[in-house]
Design a protein around this motif. Structure first.
Motif, PDB file in Angstrom:
ATOM      1  N   ALA A 378      35.303  -1.858  42.723  1.00 42.69           N
ATOM      2  CA  ALA A 378      34.919  -1.544  41.193  1.00 42.69           C
ATOM      3  C   ALA A 378      34.276  -0.040  41.138  1.00 42.69           C
ATOM      4  O   ALA A 378      33.665  -0.102  39.370  1.00 42.69           O
ATOM      5  N   GLY A 379      34.055   1.031  42.085  1.00 44.49           N
ATOM      6  CA  GLY A 379      33.606   2.403  41.345  1.00 44.49           C
ATOM      7  C   GLY A 379      34.022   2.992  40.291  1.00 44.49           C
ATOM      8  O   GLY A 379      32.996   3.592  39.687  1.00 44.49           O
ATOM      9  N   GLY A 380      35.196   2.496  40.634  1.00 45.47           N
ATOM     10  CA  GLY A 380      35.748   3.806  39.516  1.00 45.47           C
ATOM     11  C   GLY A 380      35.486   3.674  38.007  1.00 45.47           C
ATOM     12  O   GLY A 380      35.677   3.880  37.534  1.00 45.47           O
ATOM     13  N   LYS A 381      35.209   2.077  36.891  1.00 48.71           N
ATOM     14  CA  LYS A 381      34.619   1.973  35.990  1.00 48.71           C
ATOM     15  C   LYS A 381      33.177   1.456  36.015  1.00 48.71           C
ATOM     16  O   LYS A 381      33.101   1.300  35.081  1.00 48.71           O
ATOM     17  N   ASN A 382      32.664   2.011  37.295  1.00 44.19           N
ATOM     18  CA  ASN A 382      31.380   1.665  37.490  1.00 44.19           C
ATOM     19  C   ASN A 382      30.466   2.602  38.128  1.00 44.19           C
ATOM     20  O   ASN A 382      30.441   2.194  39.305  1.00 44.19           O
ATOM     21  N   PRO A 383      30.374   3.813  37.073  1.00 45.91           N
ATOM     22  CA  PRO A 383      29.519   4.706  38.497  1.00 45.91           C
ATOM     23  C   PRO A 383      28.326   4.181  39.027  1.00 45.91           C
ATOM     24  O   PRO A 383      27.761   4.742  40.145  1.00 45.91           O
ATOM     25  N   GLU A 384      27.679   3.510  38.433  1.00 46.83           N
ATOM     26  CA  GLU A 384      26.328   3.210  39.368  1.00 46.83           C
ATOM     27  C   GLU A 384      26.553   2.383  40.332  1.00 46.83           C
ATOM     28  O   GLU A 384      25.504   2.639  41.334  1.00 46.83           O
ATOM     29  N   LEU A 385      27.494   2.214  40.722  1.00 46.73           N
ATOM     30  CA  LEU A 385      27.650   1.928  42.319  1.00 46.73           C
ATOM     31  C   LEU A 385      28.183   2.768  43.705  1.00 46.73           C
ATOM     32  O   LEU A 385      28.262   2.111  44.040  1.00 46.73           O
ATOM     33  N   ARG A 386      28.064   3.306  42.330  1.00 43.79           N
ATOM     34  CA  ARG A 386      27.952   5.294  43.639  1.00 43.79           C
ATOM     35  C   ARG A 386      27.057   5.397  44.006  1.00 43.79           C
ATOM     36  O   ARG A 386      26.925   6.444  43.602  1.00 43.79           O
ATOM     37  N   VAL A 387      26.719   4.480  45.614  1.00 46.95           N
ATOM     38  CA  VAL A 387      25.844   5.428  46.679  1.00 46.95           C
ATOM     39  C   VAL A 387      25.867   4.871  48.007  1.00 46.95           C
ATOM     40  O   VAL A 387      26.708   4.554  48.381  1.00 46.95           O
ATOM     41  N   GLY A 388      25.427   5.809  48.786  1.00 47.83           N
ATOM     42  CA  GLY A 388      25.369   5.492  49.966  1.00 47.83           C
ATOM     43  C   GLY A 388      25.423   4.197  50.955  1.00 47.83           C
ATOM     44  O   GLY A 388      25.364   4.035  51.615  1.00 47.83           O
ATOM     45  N   SER A 389      23.441   4.350  50.450  1.00 53.35           N
ATOM     46  CA  SER A 389      23.151   3.211  51.096  1.00 53.35           C
ATOM     47  C   SER A 389      23.299   2.142  50.665  1.00 53.35           C
ATOM     48  O   SER A 389      23.977   1.271  50.528  1.00 53.35           O
TER      49      SER A 389
END
Length: 951
Positions: A378-389
């Protein structure tokens, strides 16, 4: 109630939780005396006994307390502190019971007790910037780079103790503890870069450190290695590889002052075989062309922690584009699932799946894989999901609607619980322990360290967490219900071979999966269910095949030749004693079926070898054998048949590792060379015994053998050496040795062609020579090309001392004096003549412009020019030579990246031609466009570096 010395008896201590009451009584009595007033001792005793009874492991805590008192400097002060401050007593006994590592640290450094007792040091939760300021002050007082490194190393124990004490005592939760350890590691890496830059005299080096894994997600464990990737930008005068080595060693080298962190660089492009540092563009080229799905998953946690932020942000931006494409292929998702299944299978095989807190059922990995797969999809269309923790990702996935609140709470609560368990396992001895205790007694103590009344109470809670995690993980990660419906449908069609509707559905499915010969495929599927004119299939065989058939078809479709894969598996089923057992084995393993399909499709030569030697099948099915190749047995095969069997086994395993990409290109070349060297040693032993030869005999590898870069179809270029009084007998040994490897083992399906034409006077010369003859020839008669050929010389088999004597002779001949300009021109002229006489189009991987020969001759001419001054430039292998030349700035980083990548690619393609065709070939027509472009780049470098033309 124990209040005075006379109260100390084993019976009085029995209700307080001690295992060895007699020993505990002895230790407590030993606290008396030492010129301590009775009143102080009794006050001390009352407090200590009470706190020991309340701690998780009274015996361990008491033993550590006694050791601390012995080294405290002043027993009076130590007793007075504890007697007057019950909280201090509780803190000491709690820490001494929970961590032997921390206890040893305090006992070795008694002044460290201040960290535990002083609230201003213990209670504060300082942020990353405050930590950096403290570290900077401590390192600044040191004058030299090495003194600064030692100051950095000495900072670690004190800070880890502070973090660990806050964790054990309940002042910090799991998330805060992991963040604190990570912030500390960040500061250490940042300081290492600063120290190395000052030492190198480089201001603001164009170099960045990327944290991966747990450090990237700011969720580090106590005993974790730190996963790092080094990246750089090109700048004249800056040597990134040397700088990377300095940073790595600053962090990881063990000295009297200790070490900072173990550093793991295997997540870099090409893993342990790749350059320590790469440019961002080089990383981009690797990820776009070569990276595996798991590498994309690993980059999800990438974070720049030190160095040039512009370079770091450039890498992170590139990585995020790669990690989060706008469209995610189903094959990528299935690859991530397959990787997880392999982890699960490994845990199951070990028997630890129920106790391994990290990789067991419902463990930490279940949470992390579920979270990461949702992020990747989902991270491609939802940049807010791009986190390492992981915990922060759970929060964001919930806010974005991908998880319900209940799902979030389950995963977050259980993840925190499991990570806390992991911390307690590791904090005892600062070791990467993953399994909770099985022994009931040890489990009791471990449970108490976590605040439970006993082990049974802890274990019940552990089961509750792991069971609910695994149930939720299976649904979120595997989507098992939806997937099984589609798979069952295919199985139903396969089980109805006479149903026209089912046949039509199956034909359409085969076509959509990429099968070119769907009718042939349908016949094979039908025969696997109903049999052929030679006999029917047993019901259990039909059912087991139908169950695995959906995965079989999809695995075949993932290969470059689905029809070939299916045919190969069909032929395999005809060779095994029990088709049912085979299909059940394939059903039980998530990795074996895709691997076999790929082997059948892409390595027909290896597959045919397997079909002829089914005794090796179990080796292919054993992940431990395939993924972790063990060294060959010390005992050499004693007969031609035994030698042939060992060679066939080794070739099969090497070919499979190559096709399955377990081995790198360099790894494959090295494995094939090791196999050949073992064959030479075995044949030499057999020949010597047959002929009664007891003299010294050495085999020197030349060419590809000497460079440890053999391919599947390579001849073995050799020189033979013996003592002067044994040349005649040694010649008979050499002739017999060649006969064994060429003819005797050929009857069993394998052979080696030995080529000794690089000896003095070529094929007209004597087959075996002594050292004096070699020395005289090289000094008086050898041509320039022979000096070049000896660049590749390396001992391959035989008497070690004689091998070393020849190696010394060869080194003196090749590198003993500078090469003359006339000889350089002679080499160039020879290369031009070869290019003209063997003129090739653009389809020859070896001889076409920009091919392997161009790369090899670049390395060799630079070695001849500079190797007489610098021994480090003398590796016999092409890849190692290129790397050494780059490290010595004889080849620019950008040129090396082209040459290194091209040589590996051309070698890989050449090997794959053999695996597909079963015969050696250098012609690949049509040539892949990307390969052709890379060869053009190589040719341009060759014109500049080899011919020294201005282009």
């Amino acid at each position: 109630m124990i209040e005075r010395y006379s109260d100390l008896t084993p019976e009085a201590l029995a209700p307080l939780g001690f295992e060895d009451t007699a020993h505990a009584c002895y230790v407590l009595r030993e606290f008396a005396g030492h010129d301590i007033p009775d009143g102080l001792f009794e006050a001390f005793l009352r407090v200590v006994v009470k706190t020991l009874a309340a701690c998780a492991d009274p015996d361990r805590a008491l033993g550590n307390l006694a050791r601390w008192a012995d080294v405290s400097g002043s027993r009076y002060s130590a007793y007075a502190m504890i007697a007057s401050n019950p909280e201090a007593a509780w803190i000491l006994t709690t820490v001494f019971a929970a961590s032997q590592f921390f206890a040893n640290l305090i006992i070795s450094n008694p002044e460290y007790v201040e960290v535990l007792i002083n609230p201003r040091m213990r209670d504060r939760d300082r942020d990353a910037e405050a930590l950096w300021e403290d570290l900077t002050r401590r390192v600044a007082v040191a004058r030299t780079p090495n003194a600064k490194r030692d100051a950095l190393r000495r900072f670690k124990p004190l800070e880890v103790l502070r973090i660990g004490a806050r964790d054990i005592l309940g002042y910090a939760n799991m998330e805060q503890t992991a963040r604190a350890i990570s912030d500390f590691a960040d500061a250490c890496v940042r300081m290492a870069v600063r120290i190395c830059a000052e030492e190198a005299g480089v201001e603001a080096p164009p170099f960045a450190v990327i944290a991966m894994g747990k450090l990237g997600g700011r969720e580090l464990n106590y005993s974790s290695d730190i996963d790092l990737i080094f990246v750089h930008a090109e700048r004249t005068g800056f040597h990134p590889i040397k700088f990377a080595e300095a940073v790595r060693d600053t962090m990881a080298r063990v000295t009297e002052a200790g070490f900072v962190f173990r550093v793991d660089l295997r997540l870099r492009p090409e893993g342990r075989f790749g350059a320590l540092s790469r440019s961002v563009e080089s990383c981009r080229a690797y990820y776009e062309s070569w990276a595996e799905p798991w590498e994309r998953q690993a980059l999800l946690k990438a974070r720049c922690v030190a160095g040039d932020t512009a370079v770091g942000e450039m890498f992170i931006g590139m990585a995020m584009d790669f990690v989060y494409p706008s469209r995610v292929e189903e094959s990528f998702v299935e690859s991530i699932r397959s990787n997880k299944r392999r982890i699960e299978e490994k845990a199951a095989r070990s028997g630890d799946a129920d106790v391994n807190v990290k990789e067991g059922v419902g463990g930490i990995r279940d949470v992390e894989f579920a979270v990461q797969l949702m992020q990747l999809v989902a991270g491609g269309k939802n940049p807010e999901l791009r986190v390492g923790s992981s915990l922060e990702a759970l929060d964001r996935l919930t806010r974005a609607g991908f998880l319900t609140v209940d799902e979030h709470d389950t995963l977050a609560e259980s993840y925190a619980f499991l990570r806390t368990v992991e911390h307690r396992l590791q904090i005892m001895d600062e070791l990467p322990i993953r399994n909770i205790p099985r022994d009931a007694h040890e489990l009791d103590k471990f449970g108490r360290r976590l605040g439970y009344a006993n082990g049974a109470e802890f274990h019940a809670d552990y089961r509750r967490h792991t069971e609910r995690v695994h149930a939720l993980f299976a649904r979120l990660f595997y989507g098992s219900k939806q997937e099984s419906k589609a798979l069952d449908e295919i199985a139903v069609w396969v089980l109805a071979p006479d149903d026209p509707a089912a046949l039509a559905h199956l034909r359409d499915e085969l076509t959509s999966l990429g099968f070119q010969q769907s009718e042939t495929a349908l016949r094979m599927l039908r025969q696997s269910i109903v049999g052929s004119e030679y006999g029917g299939m047993a019901p259990d065989s039909s059912d087991s095949f139908a169950a695995v058939s959906p995965r079989l078809l999809r695995a075949a479709a993932e290969t470059s030749d689905p029809d070939g894969a299916l045919l190969g598996l069909d032929n395999l089923a005809r060779e095994v004693p029990s088709r049912t057992a085979l299909f059940q084995t394939l059903a039980e393993s998530d990795t074996l079926l895709p691997r076999l399909c790929r082997l059948a499709a892409e390595g027909p030569a290896v597959w045919q070898l397997l079909l002829q030697h089914m005794e090796f099948f179990d080796l292919l099915a054993d992940d431990e054998v395939m993924d972790n190749p063990s060294p060959p047995p010390a005992k050499l095969p004693a007969t031609a048949k035994a030698l042939a069997t060992s060679l066939l086994r080794a070739r099969l395993l090497c070919g499979a590792r190559d096709i399955w990409e377990i081995n790198t290109v360099a790894g494959t070349m090295g494995e094939l060379t090791t196999v050949a060297e073992r064959a030479l040693s075995s044949a030499l032993s057999i020949a010597s015994q047959e002929l009664g030869f007891e003299g010294r005999f050495a085999i020197i590898g030349m060419g590809k053998l000497g460079g440890r870069e053999l391919g599947y179809a390579s001849d073995l270029d050799v020189l033979y050496v013996s003592d002067s009084d044994g040349v005649v007998a040694a010649t008979k040994v050499a002739e017999r040795l060649q006969q064994i490897l060429r003819d005797d083992i050929a009857r069993y399906g394998v052979r080696f062609e030995l080529d000794a034409r690089l000896r003095p006077d070529g094929r007209k010369g004597q087959l075996v020579l002594d050292l004096a003859t070699y020395r005289r020839y090289y000094a008086e008669s050898a041509a320039t090309w022979e000096r070049q050929a000896l660049l590749k010389s390396r001992p391959a088999a035989g008497d070690l001392a004689l091998c070393a004597e020849f190696a010394s002779l060869a080194t003196q001949f090749v590198y003993g004096s500078p090469i003359a300009d006339e000889q350089i021109e002679e080499i160039r002229a020879m290369k031009r003549r070869i290019e003209k006489e063997r003129a090739q189009g653009a389809a020859n991987l070896k001889l076409s412009p920009g091919g392997m020969t161009d790369i090899e001759w670049i390395a060799q001419i630079l070695q001849l020019r500079w190797g007489h001054k610098k021994p480090r430039l003398r590796p016999s292998g092409t890849l190692e030579a290129l790397l050494a030349l780059r490290d010595d700035a004889k080849i620019q980083q950008s040129d090396w990246e082209v040459l290194d990548a091209a040589y590996k690619e051309l070698t890989r393609l050449r090997n794959r031609l053999y695996l597909r065709r079963g015969v050696g070939s250098d012609i690949l027509d049509p040539m892949p466009e990307a390969t052709g472009e890379r060869m053009k780049a190589v040719r341009a470098i060759s014109l500049r570096l080899f011919y020294e033309e201005n282009i």
